[in-house]
Design a protein around this motif. Structure first.
Motif, PDB file in Angstrom:
ATOM      1  N   PRO A 122      23.344  30.730 -95.628  1.00 21.91           N
ATOM      2  CA  PRO A 122      22.821  31.210 -96.913  1.00 21.91           C
ATOM      3  C   PRO A 122      23.199  32.662 -97.149  1.00 21.91           C
ATOM      4  O   PRO A 122      23.462  33.424 -96.218  1.00 21.91           O
ATOM      5  N   THR A 156      19.552  34.587-104.378  1.00 21.31           N
ATOM      6  CA  THR A 156      19.862  33.747-103.217  1.00 21.31           C
ATOM      7  C   THR A 156      21.040  32.850-103.530  1.00 21.31           C
ATOM      8  O   THR A 156      21.082  32.200-104.590  1.00 21.31           O
ATOM      9  N   PRO A 166      23.349  29.605-102.226  1.00 21.39           N
ATOM     10  CA  PRO A 166      23.300  28.471-101.295  1.00 21.39           C
ATOM     11  C   PRO A 166      24.443  28.515-100.297  1.00 21.39           C
ATOM     12  O   PRO A 166      25.469  29.126-100.551  1.00 21.39           O
TER      13      PRO A 166
END
Length: 293
Positions: free
Chosen positions: A220, A291, A293
């Motif tokens: 991540p 964030t 993936p």
């Protein structure tokens, strides 16, 4: 009116220091030489400084990580760092110069980042694999992170892509310079200066290259934009320079250092030490988080 320059070393040397940099000469670290280290092995963080920077430019950050059980190894890069003093006392001064041609300078910057990455890889070998090296018994070769500020961040990414023995990578406001087919087996956090403060946030090329780095990462990715922080705020500059927002940002002398240390510890503890913390949640308390993936 006070003169804006201060002569360093007397007339014979003829070097000048801007008045704004005078407080740096009186700076003192909290670390002590030859301290007895705690029994290991410990996780290791290799660090590459900014353009022309020296290994001590992030001493506050390094001391913070060390106080939480990390071995921090910061590098000088000969001919890149402002000055490197070799074991025999020889001084190697920085020799990197821009040409003024954007395309040529960009190619040069990628080459300089490649050299820094090779320095980081060599340090990994010399420090971690030598049975009689300075970190023998102290460093855990299975828990290694590579980090850098500005061009050092680009070098850290290149080192991580070249050598999977770097188990995590941290980019402090550096323009990624990965090739199109690069693969990062590590998770990646990037700390980004706020828009309008001389950092990378708001730079369309930086955003594009950072997205490419996240896409190349097998783990991540986390982009943390630190409010009010300028590009130099991710170094010791807020402690050494007057409060100049365009250079060090506006959060104050200690706040950016606190955020940078806390963000890195949240990520490194979870990545290298098997901590169960929610990295995104921990980072969201420190700034604006995206964030990947």
């Amino acid at each position: 009116m006070e003169d804006v320059h201060d002569l360093v070393g007397g007339p014979a040397r003829g070097r000048y220091r801007p008045a704004a940099a005078r407080p740096a000469a009186a700076a003192r670290a909290r670390a002590v030489p030859d301290a007895e280290p705690a029994a290991g092995p410990h996780p290791v963080v290799l660090f590459s400084p900014g353009l022309g920077g020296v290994r001590t430019q992030n001493t506050v950050w390094a001391e913070g990580l060390a106080s939480h059980g990390y071995v921090v190894v910061a590098l000088d890069h000969p001919c890149d760092s402002a000055v490197v003093v070799l074991d025999d006392g020889t001084e190697v001064h920085g020799a990197l110069t821009a040409t003024g041609d954007p395309a040529q300078d960009d190619r040069l910057a990628r080459g300089w980042a490649d050299i820094r990455a090779a320095d980081l890889d060599l340090a990994l070998v010399r420090l971690l694999e030598a049975d009689d090296g300075p970190l023998a018994g102290l460093a855990d070769p299975e828990r290694v992170a590579v980090a850098g500020h500005s061009p050092g961040g680009a070098a850290a990414l290149l080192a991580a892509a070249d050598d999977p023995r770097h188990h995590a990578v941290v980019n402090l406001d550096g323009l990624p310079r990965l090739s199109a087919d690069a693969s990062l087996p590590q998770p990646l956090p990037a700390l980004v200066a706020a828009a309008g403060t001389g950092g990378a946030q708001g730079d369309t090329r930086y955003a594009r290259e950072l997205d490419a780095a996240f896409a190349a990462s097998a783990g991540p990715g986390y982009a943390l934009t630190v409010p009010g922080t300028a590009h130099l705020g991710f170094s010791d500059s807020p402690f050494l320079l007057p409060p100049l927002p365009s250079l060090v940002g506006s959060p104050g002398r200690e706040e950016t250092a606190r955020i940078t240390e806390a963000a890195c510890l949240a990520f490194l503890d979870a990545t290298l030490n098997g901590g169960g913390a929610d990295i995104a949640a921990a980072l969201s308390d420190l700034g604006e988080v995206t964030t990947k993936p």
